[in-house]
Design a protein around this motif. Structure first.
Motif, mmCIF file in Angstrom:
data_model
loop_
_atom_site.group_PDB
_atom_site.id
_atom_site.type_symbol
_atom_site.label_atom_id
_atom_site.label_comp_id
_atom_site.label_asym_id
_atom_site.label_seq_id
_atom_site.Cartn_x
_atom_site.Cartn_y
_atom_site.Cartn_z
ATOM 1 N N GLU A 198 9.043 -6.969 7.855
ATOM 2 C CA GLU A 198 8.984 -5.849 8.796
ATOM 3 C C GLU A 198 7.544 -5.338 8.876
ATOM 4 O OE1 GLU A 198 10.519 -2.764 5.316
ATOM 5 O OE2 GLU A 198 11.896 -3.467 6.881
ATOM 6 N N GLU A 199 7.265 -4.524 9.872
ATOM 7 C CA GLU A 199 5.912 -4.005 10.045
ATOM 8 C C GLU A 199 5.496 -3.169 8.834
ATOM 9 O OE1 GLU A 199 5.097 -2.062 13.703
ATOM 10 O OE2 GLU A 199 5.693 -3.758 14.956
ATOM 11 N N ASP A 200 4.194 -3.254 8.495
ATOM 12 C CA ASP A 200 3.693 -2.584 7.293
ATOM 13 C C ASP A 200 2.649 -1.513 7.619
ATOM 14 O OD1 ASP A 200 1.637 -4.167 8.171
ATOM 15 O OD2 ASP A 200 1.501 -5.415 6.381
ATOM 16 N N GLY A 201 2.716 -0.989 8.832
ATOM 17 C CA GLY A 201 1.707 -0.018 9.255
ATOM 18 C C GLY A 201 1.744 1.305 8.509
ATOM 19 N N ASP A 202 2.883 1.636 7.890
ATOM 20 C CA ASP A 202 3.000 2.929 7.213
ATOM 21 C C ASP A 202 2.605 2.857 5.735
ATOM 22 O OD1 ASP A 202 5.069 1.299 6.497
ATOM 23 O OD2 ASP A 202 6.619 2.871 6.576
ATOM 24 N N ARG A 203 2.074 1.726 5.284
ATOM 25 C CA ARG A 203 1.685 1.605 3.871
ATOM 26 C C ARG A 203 0.434 2.425 3.588
ATOM 27 N NH1 ARG A 203 2.535 -4.638 1.767
ATOM 28 N NH2 ARG A 203 4.822 -4.627 1.899
ATOM 29 N N LYS A 204 0.501 3.182 2.494
ATOM 30 C CA LYS A 204 -0.663 3.973 2.091
ATOM 31 C C LYS A 204 -1.660 3.139 1.288
ATOM 32 C CE LYS A 204 1.511 8.550 2.006
ATOM 33 N NZ LYS A 204 2.757 8.156 2.670
ATOM 34 N N HIS A 252 -2.648 -1.038 0.499
ATOM 35 C CA HIS A 252 -2.434 -2.461 0.735
ATOM 36 C C HIS A 252 -2.818 -3.246 -0.513
ATOM 37 C CE1 HIS A 252 -1.461 -2.334 5.017
ATOM 38 N NE2 HIS A 252 -2.400 -1.400 5.147
ATOM 39 N N THR A 307 0.290 -7.206 0.858
ATOM 40 C CA THR A 307 0.023 -7.435 2.274
ATOM 41 C C THR A 307 -0.655 -8.782 2.478
ATOM 42 O OG1 THR A 307 -0.273 -5.057 2.649
ATOM 43 C CG2 THR A 307 -1.180 -6.551 4.311
ATOM 44 N N PRO A 313 -0.230 -3.778 13.135
ATOM 45 C CA PRO A 313 0.919 -4.235 12.329
ATOM 46 C C PRO A 313 1.780 -5.274 13.045
ATOM 47 C CG PRO A 313 0.656 -1.865 12.135
ATOM 48 C CD PRO A 313 -0.336 -2.308 13.165
#
Length: 496
Positions: free
Chosen positions: A291-297, A299, A389, A457
């Motif tokens: 799934e998309e990982d754009g919300d990771r604080k 990497h 990531t 993402p």
């Protein structure tokens, strides 16, 4: 009598003397050759008598694998256990033996380690033959002429293995080609080999010819025209001997297109050689969410590989340092990125190398952002990959790269070295789509990491999906099918 006549007379006398000595010399040579032949035949008869006695006692044939470091946690060990599992499942009336130099553990502990690290359980136990002289193939024993020393040492270690147990089929699964003639001509065994990496390659020769400094070509050699020329001759002679030893194999399996090219040029046995990609536990990573990982604080960049010098962990740390230097402190800066190095340590030398790498992290000021995970169980390995990531790989001319495939199966964006198996077999387009990134030096690795992290993402997710779909051809099931097909002619020679 003139001086000329005296000279002619002396030459005549010398010729008569040499002629008189010729017959005794020829007789002595013939006698020595006959003694040598008789000695070889006597040793062969003794070894085959030992095998016949064992066959009469056991009532079934035996296949033996030569793998002195079978308790290590690398890709070669995964090949070993998957190969034995496949053969045990197909051939229930055959015994299996592993020659190992791991003296500090029991056979059951070795099998437990394979189950813990690789998620591999064998259908039934195997017999272990513990070799006492594994030191003979340790690179630390030979600070100079290392390849020659290890090759000669492997002959003595192979002799110990052969005298301890004489199998019906012998498989070298770790790249000790100089043991093959020993088992074939003295032991009378059918012999096969699974080659992960050629002992010497044309790439190694080109590095020395071009005087490029590398791990196996230090500065003091590359800077000297005489030493470089000497090393080229040394490598050419070793390549000749290596080719002669390898050509004794009845069956040759290689793990990648890159290895295939080198083995064909050295061993010259195309009719007996085939590519069998190593087994990667692809299915075990398919449940990692894609799934998309754009919300990771934060990497995570994960590296999987034994702590050996050729894996070039120093390059990973230095490239990571470059990336951190370009990022601001605070949100989205240093604290938003970490490097996790996962791998096995085979011996004290590897453990010392880890200490050196930790020291490098301290020196570069990145110790707070780099984590070392040594000899971790499979579940922890999977957890670290799932949290990452980017999957990172830096070995020049890596023969294959199981860790790369595992990262791709887990849906990670892979960044591998632009050479060897990763370039030719793994990080290649899938149905026209990109499956990862390649780099070849400190700067290009740092740039690639920044480019991956800068992607939207959704674009990263597209690459990750392509990567996961592309590695189905490296699954355990594919390996077992190809390995059994390749082994069938050799297994057919067994009398059961």
């Amino acid at each position: 009598m003139s001086g000329h006549d005296q000279l002619v007379l002396c030459l005549c006398e010398l010729t008569r003397l040499l002629w008189k000595l010729l017959l005794p010399l020829v007789f002595l040579c013939v006698l020595l050759i006959a003694v040598l032949v008789l000695l070889v035949l006597a040793v062969r008869f003794w070894l085959q008598s030992s095998r016949n006695a064992r066959r009469a006692r056991d009532g079934r044939p035996t296949v033996a694998f030569f793998h002195p470091y079978c308790n290590a946690g690398g890709g070669g060990e995964r090949v070993l256990w998957c190969a034995i599992r496949a053969l045990q499942s197909r051939y229930v009336d055959i015994n299996f033996v592993v020659y190992t130099g791991d003296l500090g553990v029991t056979g059951q502990q070795i099998l437990d380690g394979a189950r813990r690290r690789f998620n591999i359980a064998l259908p039934r136990p195997v017999q272990f033959v513990f070799l006492r002289h594994r030191l003979l193939v340790e690179p630390g024993l030979f600070p100079h002429f290392t390849l020659l020393g290890q090759s000669v040492g492997s002959i003595f270690l192979g002799w110990e293995a052969l005298t301890e147990f004489v199998p019906d089929i012998y498989i070298d699964s770790m790249g000790y080609a100089f043991t093959l003639p020993l088992f074939r001509y003295l032991g009378g065994c059918s012999v096969g080999s699974y080659v992960h990496y050629p002992t010497i390659s044309t790439d190694m020769l080109s590095v020395v010819r071009e005087r490029n400094p590398r791990i196996n070509n230090p500065d003091y050699v590359s800077n000297s025209l005489f030493l470089s020329a000497f090393k080229v001759v040394y490598y050419c002679l070793l390549a000749l001997l290596y080719g002669l030893a390898g050509s004794c194999s009845d069956l040759i399996m290689v793990n990648s297109s890159w290895t295939l090219d080198h083995i064909l040029s050295l061993w010259r046995a195309p009719n007996r050689t085939s590519v069998v990609y190593p087994p990667c536990d692809v299915s075990a990573f398919l449940d990692v969410p894609l799934e998309e990982d754009g919300d990771r604080k934060c990497h995570s960049i994960v590296s999987i590989g034994q702590f050996r010098p050729e894996k070039d962990h120093r390059l990973q740390i230095r490239a990571f340092k470059k990336v951190l230097d370009r990022r601001r402190d605070g949100a989205g800066g240093r604290e938003a990125l970490k490097l996790v190095l996962i791998g096995g340590c085979r011996n004290q030398e590897d453990e010392d190398r880890v200490l050196m790498l930790r020291g490098l992290c301290q020196e570069l000021g990145v110790a707070d952002r780099v984590a070392f995970k040594l000899n971790v169980p499979f579940e922890e390995l999977k957890r670290e990959i799932a949290d990452a990531t980017i999957g990172l790989h830096t070995m020049w001319n890596e023969h294959f790269g199981i860790g790369i495939v595992e990262c791709m199966a887990a849906g990670k964006v892979i960044l591998a070295h632009k050479s060897g198996g990763p370039k030719l077999d793994i990080v290649v387009p899938f149905e026209g789509g990109q499956t990862g990134f390649l780099a070849d030096d400190e700067g290009s690795y740092a740039e690639a990491i920044e480019r991956i992290l800068a992607l939207p993402p959704a674009s990263r997710l597209h690459i990750r999906r392509n990567a996961r779909q592309s590695v189905a051809r490296f699954s355990d099931q594919e390996f077992e099918a190809c390995f059994l097909a390749a082994m069938e002619p050799l297994m057919g020679t067994l009398e059961r």
